[in-house]
Design a protein around this motif. Structure first.
Motif, PDB file in Angstrom:
ATOM      1  N   THR A   1      -5.334  11.374  -5.682  1.00 49.28           N
ATOM      2  CA  THR A   1      -5.646  11.044  -4.294  1.00 49.28           C
ATOM      3  C   THR A   1      -5.579   9.528  -4.127  1.00 49.28           C
ATOM      4  O   THR A   1      -5.621   8.769  -5.111  1.00 49.28           O
ATOM      5  N   GLU A   2      -5.515   9.096  -2.887  1.00 49.51           N
ATOM      6  CA  GLU A   2      -5.492   7.652  -2.636  1.00 49.51           C
ATOM      7  C   GLU A   2      -6.781   7.003  -3.134  1.00 49.51           C
ATOM      8  O   GLU A   2      -6.759   5.891  -3.674  1.00 49.51           O
ATOM      9  N   ASP A   3      -7.909   7.702  -2.955  1.00 45.27           N
ATOM     10  CA  ASP A   3      -9.181   7.150  -3.425  1.00 45.27           C
ATOM     11  C   ASP A   3      -9.190   6.979  -4.941  1.00 45.27           C
ATOM     12  O   ASP A   3      -9.715   5.987  -5.461  1.00 45.27           O
ATOM     13  N   GLU A   4      -8.619   7.937  -5.657  1.00 37.22           N
ATOM     14  CA  GLU A   4      -8.558   7.834  -7.120  1.00 37.22           C
ATOM     15  C   GLU A   4      -7.670   6.662  -7.534  1.00 37.22           C
ATOM     16  O   GLU A   4      -7.986   5.931  -8.483  1.00 37.22           O
ATOM     17  N   ALA A   5      -6.579   6.477  -6.795  1.00 41.14           N
ATOM     18  CA  ALA A   5      -5.681   5.360  -7.103  1.00 41.14           C
ATOM     19  C   ALA A   5      -6.363   4.021  -6.849  1.00 41.14           C
ATOM     20  O   ALA A   5      -6.236   3.083  -7.635  1.00 41.14           O
ATOM     21  N   ARG A   6      -7.110   3.947  -5.749  1.00 44.58           N
ATOM     22  CA  ARG A   6      -7.786   2.687  -5.414  1.00 44.58           C
ATOM     23  C   ARG A   6      -8.967   2.415  -6.346  1.00 44.58           C
ATOM     24  O   ARG A   6      -9.387   1.267  -6.489  1.00 44.58           O
TER      25      ARG A   6
ATOM     26  N   LEU B   1       1.564   2.005  -3.499  1.00 42.46           N
ATOM     27  CA  LEU B   1       0.369   2.557  -4.144  1.00 42.46           C
ATOM     28  C   LEU B   1       0.191   4.027  -3.805  1.00 42.46           C
ATOM     29  O   LEU B   1      -0.046   4.861  -4.686  1.00 42.46           O
ATOM     30  N   ILE B   2       0.317   4.365  -2.538  1.00 42.54           N
ATOM     31  CA  ILE B   2       0.128   5.754  -2.088  1.00 42.54           C
ATOM     32  C   ILE B   2       1.212   6.660  -2.660  1.00 42.54           C
ATOM     33  O   ILE B   2       0.945   7.781  -3.120  1.00 42.54           O
TER      34      ILE B   2
ATOM     35  N   ALA C   1       0.508   7.286  -6.270  1.00 48.30           N
ATOM     36  CA  ALA C   1      -0.602   8.226  -6.423  1.00 48.30           C
ATOM     37  C   ALA C   1      -0.114   9.659  -6.232  1.00 48.30           C
ATOM     38  O   ALA C   1      -0.476  10.560  -7.009  1.00 48.30           O
ATOM     39  N   GLN C   2       0.725   9.859  -5.244  1.00 53.36           N
ATOM     40  CA  GLN C   2       1.263  11.201  -4.992  1.00 53.36           C
ATOM     41  C   GLN C   2       2.122  11.668  -6.168  1.00 53.36           C
ATOM     42  O   GLN C   2       2.057  12.833  -6.575  1.00 53.36           O
TER      43      GLN C   2
ATOM     44  N   ASP D   1       0.835  -1.207   0.000  1.00 57.18           N
ATOM     45  CA  ASP D   1       0.000   0.000   0.000  1.00 57.18           C
ATOM     46  C   ASP D   1       0.865   1.251   0.000  1.00 57.18           C
ATOM     47  O   ASP D   1       0.475   2.293  -0.544  1.00 57.18           O
TER      48      ASP D   1
ATOM     49  N   GLY E   1      -5.580  -2.730  -4.406  1.00 56.47           N
ATOM     50  CA  GLY E   1      -4.325  -2.110  -4.014  1.00 56.47           C
ATOM     51  C   GLY E   1      -3.091  -2.739  -4.615  1.00 56.47           C
ATOM     52  O   GLY E   1      -2.966  -2.906  -5.825  1.00 56.47           O
TER      53      GLY E   1
END
Length: 229
Positions: free
Chosen positions: A35-40, A25-26, A29-30, A22, A46
């Motif tokens: 955002t983390e929600d957009e990535a998920r 993933l985070i 995304a950055q 994760d 994940g």
């Protein structure tokens, strides 16, 4: 689709530090200003979906190389070897090493095995295999065993140009060809024919998987109500 490709590319840069996790993933995304929600939303499971996306990208690159290569003058065993070699040559050892550890986790083992099976299936299919009976399974099972052992050897190979790995691959493919030769000889024996006409006849009912059922969950199509505008 482009956003997913950017995310995967960003993730690959972080995997050597954080593995398939994760945290990767985070961080990806950055790096992509998401955002983390957009990535998920792009990778609902994940790290697992990220790792599988990397594996599928390698499969696509392998198929492209096989299709572009001139394999006409090669023996079929050499074409199979080329498929395995091409697949490893488009992969990164450190990312694969992290992936091996990740897919060794009990919750990820099933997806890892399915990914391996898919890779070996693509090699056979790209090289023209059109079997639909029990051979569909035995070919993939045999190549999966070869591919797995070659990957483990490759991860520890420090020879120049991975020459030791390619020699090991050739030896393993030779073993497979010997098995196929024995199978071919066995089919011509009276004992085999008697078995297949008796208790072995049930094996004839084993077929390769067909196209996905359109009624499976996860597929939606608008219902035709018959109304015309």
């Amino acid at each position: 689709m482009i956003e997913k490709e950017k995310m995967l590319e960003a993730a690959i840069a972080n995997v050597p530090f954080d593995g398939w996790s994760d945290a990767t993933l985070i961080a990806a995304a950055q790096d992509c200003d998401l955002t983390e929600d957009e990535a998920r939303a792009m990778f609902p499971r994940g790290a697992l979906d990220l790792a599988l996306a990397y594996h599928r990208k390698g499969d696509e690159d392998m198929v492209a190389r096989l299709n572009a290569a001139d394999l006409k003058g090669m023996r079929f065993r050499d074409r199979i070897a080329a498929g395995v070699r091409y697949r490893l040559e488009v992969a990164d050892k450190e990312l694969v090493r992290k992936g091996m550890a990740f897919f060794a986790l009990p919750q990820n083992a099933g997806d890892g095995a399915a990914a391996l099976w898919a890779t070996c299936g693509l090699i056979w299919e790209t090289l023209g295999d059109n079997s639909t009976d029990l051979n569909w399974y035995t070919k993939r099972a045999t190549l999966s065993a070869v591919y797995s052992s070659v990957v483990l050897f490759w991860l520890g190979d420090e020879s120049e140009g991975n020459e030791a790995t390619w020699a090991f691959l050739d030896r393993r493919i030779d073993d497979v060809m010997k098995i196929e030769k024995i199978k071919g000889q066995a089919r011509d024996t009276a004992l085999y024919k008697a078995f297949m006409s008796g208790p072995g006849k049930i094996l004839d009912s084993i077929k390769a998987p067909g196209a996905p059922n359109p009624n499976y969950p996860g597929r939606w199509e608008p219902k035709d109500t018959g109304n015309k505008e």
